[in-house]
Design a protein around this motif. Structure first.
Motif, PDB file in Angstrom:
ATOM      1  N   PHE A   1       0.827  -1.200   0.000  1.00 24.59           N
ATOM      2  CA  PHE A   1       0.000   0.000   0.000  1.00 24.59           C
ATOM      3  C   PHE A   1       0.865   1.256   0.000  1.00 24.59           C
ATOM      4  CE2 PHE A   1      -3.420  -2.650   0.107  1.00 24.59           C
ATOM      5  CZ  PHE A   1      -3.612  -3.346   1.286  1.00 24.59           C
ATOM      6  N   SER A   2       1.934   1.223   0.774  1.00 25.71           N
ATOM      7  CA  SER A   2       2.855   2.358   0.808  1.00 25.71           C
ATOM      8  C   SER A   2       4.159   1.941   1.474  1.00 25.71           C
ATOM      9  CB  SER A   2       2.248   3.546   1.569  1.00 25.71           C
ATOM     10  OG  SER A   2       2.063   3.225   2.936  1.00 25.71           O
ATOM     11  N   ILE A   3       5.192   2.722   1.219  1.00 22.77           N
ATOM     12  CA  ILE A   3       6.496   2.514   1.847  1.00 22.77           C
ATOM     13  C   ILE A   3       6.953   3.851   2.386  1.00 22.77           C
ATOM     14  CG2 ILE A   3       8.892   1.799   1.532  1.00 22.77           C
ATOM     15  CD1 ILE A   3       7.984   0.106  -0.846  1.00 22.77           C
ATOM     16  N   TYR A   4       7.267   3.917   3.680  1.00 22.54           N
ATOM     17  CA  TYR A   4       7.653   5.196   4.265  1.00 22.54           C
ATOM     18  C   TYR A   4       9.013   5.658   3.751  1.00 22.54           C
ATOM     19  CZ  TYR A   4       9.435   8.636   7.475  1.00 22.54           C
ATOM     20  OH  TYR A   4      10.007   9.774   7.973  1.00 22.54           O
ATOM     21  N   ALA A   5      10.017   4.819   3.896  1.00 14.88           N
ATOM     22  CA  ALA A   5      11.363   5.222   3.488  1.00 14.88           C
ATOM     23  C   ALA A   5      12.072   4.059   2.802  1.00 14.88           C
ATOM     24  CB  ALA A   5      12.194   5.676   4.680  1.00 14.88           C
ATOM     25  N   MET A   6      12.943   4.400   1.883  1.00 12.50           N
ATOM     26  CA  MET A   6      13.776   3.400   1.231  1.00 12.50           C
ATOM     27  C   MET A   6      15.211   3.897   1.278  1.00 12.50           C
ATOM     28  SD  MET A   6      11.404   2.259  -2.005  1.00 12.50           S
ATOM     29  CE  MET A   6      12.149   0.620  -2.180  1.00 12.50           C
ATOM     30  N   GLY A   7      16.117   2.954   1.306  1.00 10.88           N
ATOM     31  CA  GLY A   7      17.501   3.386   1.409  1.00 10.88           C
ATOM     32  C   GLY A   7      18.476   2.324   0.953  1.00 10.88           C
ATOM     33  N   TRP A   8      19.717   2.746   0.929  1.00 11.62           N
ATOM     34  CA  TRP A   8      20.807   1.859   0.559  1.00 11.62           C
ATOM     35  C   TRP A   8      21.824   1.813   1.698  1.00 11.62           C
ATOM     36  CZ3 TRP A   8      20.757  -1.140  -3.686  1.00 11.62           C
ATOM     37  CH2 TRP A   8      19.855  -0.819  -4.701  1.00 11.62           C
ATOM     38  N   TYR A   9      22.223   0.612   2.025  1.00  9.46           N
ATOM     39  CA  TYR A   9      23.277   0.369   2.995  1.00  9.46           C
ATOM     40  C   TYR A   9      24.388  -0.397   2.278  1.00  9.46           C
ATOM     41  CZ  TYR A   9      20.030   1.568   6.776  1.00  9.46           C
ATOM     42  OH  TYR A   9      19.159   2.221   7.618  1.00  9.46           O
ATOM     43  N   ARG A  10      25.549  -0.421   2.891  1.00 13.41           N
ATOM     44  CA  ARG A  10      26.634  -1.219   2.326  1.00 13.41           C
ATOM     45  C   ARG A  10      27.441  -1.866   3.431  1.00 13.41           C
ATOM     46  NH1 ARG A  10      30.452   3.600  -0.217  1.00 13.41           N
ATOM     47  NH2 ARG A  10      31.316   4.379   1.772  1.00 13.41           N
ATOM     48  N   GLN A  11      28.066  -2.968   3.074  1.00 10.67           N
ATOM     49  CA  GLN A  11      28.909  -3.680   4.019  1.00 10.67           C
ATOM     50  C   GLN A  11      30.155  -4.164   3.306  1.00 10.67           C
ATOM     51  OE1 GLN A  11      26.988  -6.869   6.164  1.00 10.67           O
ATOM     52  NE2 GLN A  11      28.502  -6.754   7.802  1.00 10.67           N
ATOM     53  N   ALA A  12      31.276  -3.639   3.728  1.00  9.62           N
ATOM     54  CA  ALA A  12      32.558  -4.064   3.192  1.00  9.62           C
ATOM     55  C   ALA A  12      33.099  -5.212   4.038  1.00  9.62           C
ATOM     56  CB  ALA A  12      33.533  -2.893   3.192  1.00  9.62           C
ATOM     57  N   PRO A  13      33.989  -6.016   3.505  1.00 10.04           N
ATOM     58  CA  PRO A  13      34.548  -7.143   4.263  1.00 10.04           C
ATOM     59  C   PRO A  13      35.159  -6.681   5.580  1.00 10.04           C
ATOM     60  CG  PRO A  13      35.128  -7.337   1.968  1.00 10.04           C
ATOM     61  CD  PRO A  13      34.487  -5.990   2.124  1.00 10.04           C
ATOM     62  N   GLY A  14      34.747  -7.338   6.661  1.00 14.41           N
ATOM     63  CA  GLY A  14      35.300  -7.022   7.968  1.00 14.41           C
ATOM     64  C   GLY A  14      34.743  -5.779   8.613  1.00 14.41           C
TER      65      GLY A  14
ATOM     66  N   VAL B   1       6.971  -0.580   5.501  1.00 22.01           N
ATOM     67  CA  VAL B   1       6.210  -1.083   4.359  1.00 22.01           C
ATOM     68  C   VAL B   1       4.823  -1.515   4.841  1.00 22.01           C
ATOM     69  CG1 VAL B   1       6.155  -2.743   2.486  1.00 22.01           C
ATOM     70  CG2 VAL B   1       8.355  -1.877   3.313  1.00 22.01           C
ATOM     71  N   TYR B   2       3.816  -0.876   4.325  1.00 20.71           N
ATOM     72  CA  TYR B   2       2.433  -1.130   4.750  1.00 20.71           C
ATOM     73  C   TYR B   2       1.787  -2.101   3.775  1.00 20.71           C
ATOM     74  CZ  TYR B   2      -2.371  -0.104   6.238  1.00 20.71           C
ATOM     75  OH  TYR B   2      -3.659  -0.185   6.709  1.00 20.71           O
ATOM     76  N   THR B   3       1.458  -3.290   4.296  1.00 18.79           N
ATOM     77  CA  THR B   3       0.821  -4.318   3.482  1.00 18.79           C
ATOM     78  C   THR B   3      -0.411  -4.830   4.212  1.00 18.79           C
ATOM     79  OG1 THR B   3       2.015  -6.182   4.476  1.00 18.79           O
ATOM     80  CG2 THR B   3       3.119  -5.010   2.676  1.00 18.79           C
ATOM     81  N   THR B   4      -0.988  -5.908   3.728  1.00 19.27           N
ATOM     82  CA  THR B   4      -2.171  -6.484   4.358  1.00 19.27           C
ATOM     83  C   THR B   4      -1.861  -7.061   5.733  1.00 19.27           C
ATOM     84  OG1 THR B   4      -1.776  -8.548   3.206  1.00 19.27           O
ATOM     85  CG2 THR B   4      -3.282  -6.989   2.156  1.00 19.27           C
ATOM     86  N   VAL B   5      -0.566  -7.274   6.034  1.00 21.53           N
ATOM     87  CA  VAL B   5      -0.198  -7.838   7.340  1.00 21.53           C
ATOM     88  C   VAL B   5       0.405  -6.784   8.244  1.00 21.53           C
ATOM     89  CG1 VAL B   5       0.049 -10.183   6.483  1.00 21.53           C
ATOM     90  CG2 VAL B   5       2.033  -8.653   6.455  1.00 21.53           C
ATOM     91  N   GLY B   6       0.265  -5.530   7.884  1.00 24.17           N
ATOM     92  CA  GLY B   6       0.733  -4.459   8.742  1.00 24.17           C
ATOM     93  C   GLY B   6       2.020  -3.817   8.252  1.00 24.17           C
ATOM     94  N   LEU B   7       2.742  -3.205   9.214  1.00 27.61           N
ATOM     95  CA  LEU B   7       3.966  -2.478   8.899  1.00 27.61           C
ATOM     96  C   LEU B   7       5.195  -3.330   9.205  1.00 27.61           C
ATOM     97  CD1 LEU B   7       3.353   1.147  10.239  1.00 27.61           C
ATOM     98  CD2 LEU B   7       3.852   0.489   7.884  1.00 27.61           C
TER      99      LEU B   7
END
Length: 120
Positions: free
Chosen positions: A29-42, A100-106
């Motif tokens: 139904f809707s998404i409040y925020a979206m983003g990108w994260y990263r993880q380098a080795p170690g 993320v708002y769906t039929t099963v909530g946030l």
């Protein structure tokens, strides 16, 4: 069920550019925020950039001036344009959808990650 599918990673030379995409699928139904994260080795996973449904953005200091985050609310898709890439940008990049708002909530969801390698 919500799935986040990332694309656009790969191998690029220093100074080059890549554009990451992440599409959320499912009965959303809707998404409040979206983003990108990263993880380098170690290293721990870190926020790269985020964007709210209304378009407010925030960036890690390392990303400011080089990366641009954007989203298409109608497509539940977020993008990350990465320019002037450096060796230290090498990492697995993860997409996140918060509120993320769906039929099963946030709920929050994560993508499986896409590898970005900056190397000559």
């Amino acid at each position: 069920q919500v799935q986040l599918v990332e694309s656009g990673g790969g191998l690029v030379q220093p100074g080059g550019s890549l554009r990451l995409s992440c599409a959320a699928s499912g009965t959303i139904f809707s998404i409040y925020a979206m983003g990108w994260y990263r993880q380098a080795p170690g290293k721990q996973r870190e926020l790269v950039a985020g964007i709210t449904r209304g378009g407010s953005t925030n960036y890690a200091d390392s990303a400011k001036g080089r990366f641009t985050i954007s989203r298409d609310n109608a497509k539940n898709t977020v993008y990350l344009q990465m320019n002037s890439l450096k060796h230290e940008d090498t990492a697995v990049y993860y997409c996140n959808a918060d509120g993320v708002y769906t039929t099963v909530g946030l709920h929050d969801y994560w993508g499986q990650g896409t590898q970005v390698t900056v190397s000559s």
